[in-house]
Design a protein around this motif. Structure first.
Motif, PDB file in Angstrom:
ATOM      1  N   LEU A 199       0.844  -1.190   0.000  1.00 23.94           N
ATOM      2  CA  LEU A 199       0.000   0.000   0.000  1.00 23.94           C
ATOM      3  C   LEU A 199       0.882   1.243   0.000  1.00 23.94           C
ATOM      4  N   ILE A 200       0.637   2.112  -0.960  1.00 23.85           N
ATOM      5  CA  ILE A 200       1.352   3.380  -1.000  1.00 23.85           C
ATOM      6  C   ILE A 200       0.558   4.377  -0.175  1.00 23.85           C
ATOM      7  N   SER A 201       1.162   4.838   0.881  1.00 24.16           N
ATOM      8  CA  SER A 201       0.487   5.710   1.832  1.00 24.16           C
ATOM      9  C   SER A 201       0.934   7.142   1.603  1.00 24.16           C
ATOM     10  N   SER A 202      -0.036   8.050   1.427  1.00 27.57           N
ATOM     11  CA  SER A 202       0.281   9.453   1.203  1.00 27.57           C
ATOM     12  C   SER A 202       0.243  10.210   2.522  1.00 27.57           C
ATOM     13  N   ALA A 203       1.415  10.547   3.012  1.00 30.00           N
ATOM     14  CA  ALA A 203       1.546  11.346   4.233  1.00 30.00           C
ATOM     15  C   ALA A 203       0.721  10.784   5.388  1.00 30.00           C
ATOM     16  N   PRO A 204       1.085   9.607   5.927  1.00 28.83           N
ATOM     17  CA  PRO A 204       0.271   8.984   6.988  1.00 28.83           C
ATOM     18  C   PRO A 204       0.172   9.810   8.262  1.00 28.83           C
TER      19      PRO A 204
END
Length: 313
Positions: A199-204
């Motif tokens: 999963l590519i997480s954008s600014a968790p």
């Protein structure tokens, strides 16, 4: 009789020769624009355009209505200009805050309409990644700002002295590389199917998205690639390259330059609300005029999720 927003949609298709290009120009997704055109056809009682593999062309009825629509829209623009002069909009400066997605896909056509009606007003646009736009309005750095909030999340009340008015609600959808196994189904994908997937997480750690990230983690989806930027361009590029999948707003998915496959998720409670932050009755005449344009252009409220919904698969 006819909604000016739908007339503008018809004129945009006539000029662009394509629903997709017209939608990008107006800040819609293609499905949302198609829905507006279908409503206009029902109002007109006639077929207004014919789709083909290269785009769309207007029928004779469509050409007739588009010609009249241009005159109507020009008259409305002139009326706005004259009313603005009466209201003191013959000069001054309008400062607008926005975040990246809205600044690229939503704000330009609205500012263009404002500029046509009020060329004497100086425009200034500043980048304020949420929740920074709210603070900028409170501090008087901008006159109004576009911001967003994600669900699931814990909503915080707006500061005293400003109003946060929803303009558009959109679902969060799964994006994958073209041909990815998760893109093969036609129905909604249970979010639990993301467990164990890269999963590519954008600014968790970004406050507006923290609730979504936590919900995905509870479903077993943990980040394999983390982007420290809140912008989605890099996320979509990495997904398209096959480095993982991501959950993004449907507007981002539909307008991403990189080739992607899109699938809706179950539950459908993952959402993003785009809002405008303003000072209510204390807004300047210029800010109130732009606010009216924003409402007329994007004030679809909770129905926007259905109107903008991308195709499954």
């Amino acid at each position: 009789m006819y909604d000016p927003t739908r007339l503008a949609a018809l004129v945009a298709v006539a000029e662009a020769g394509s629903i997709t290009r017209a939608a990008a120009r107006l800040g819609y997704t293609a499905p949302a624009l198609s829905q507006q055109l279908a409503k206009l056809e029902r109002e007109a009682g006639a077929t207004l355009l014919v789709r083909h593999h290269r785009g769309a062309r207007l029928t004779a009825a469509g050409e007739l209505l588009a010609g009249r629509a241009r005159r109507v829209l020009d008259e409305l623009d002139q009326a706005r200009h004259e009313l603005a002069q009466l209201a003191g909009l013959s000069g001054g400066r309008l400062r607008v805050g926005t975040f990246t997605t809205a600044g690229i896909h939503l704000l330009p056509p609205v500012l263009s309409a404002f500029r046509r009606a009020h060329p004497e007003v100086e425009l200034a646009v500043a980048d304020h990644e949420p929740p920074g736009g709210v603070a900028a309005v409170v501090a008087g750095e901008v006159d109004l700002a576009l911001t967003h909030a994600y669900e699931p999340a814990t909503a915080a009340p707006p500061p005293v002295g400003v109003l946060v008015e929803p303009l558009l609600v959109e679902e969060l959808v799964l994006v994958t590389s073209v041909g990815h196994r998760l893109s093969e189904g036609t129905g909604r994908l249970p979010v639990t199917e993301l467990a164990g997937r890269p999963l590519i997480s954008s600014a968790p750690t970004h406050p507006p998205r923290r609730g979504v990230e936590n919900a995905l983690a509870e479903a077993g989806a943990t980040p394999a690639v983390v982007c420290e930027s809140p912008g989605y361009a890099l996320v979509c590029a990495l997904v398209s390259a096959g480095l993982g999948v991501a959950v993004v707003p449907e507007m981002v998915a539909s307008m991403a330059p990189a080739p992607l496959a899109v699938r809706r998720l179950e539950p459908a409670s993952f959402r993003r609300t785009i809002s405008v932050v303003h000072r209510g009755d204390r807004s300047t005449a210029a800010a109130a005029t732009l606010l009216a344009l924003l409402r007329s252009g994007f004030g679809r409220g909770s129905t926007a999720a259905a109107a903008n919904r991308p195709p499954a698969g």
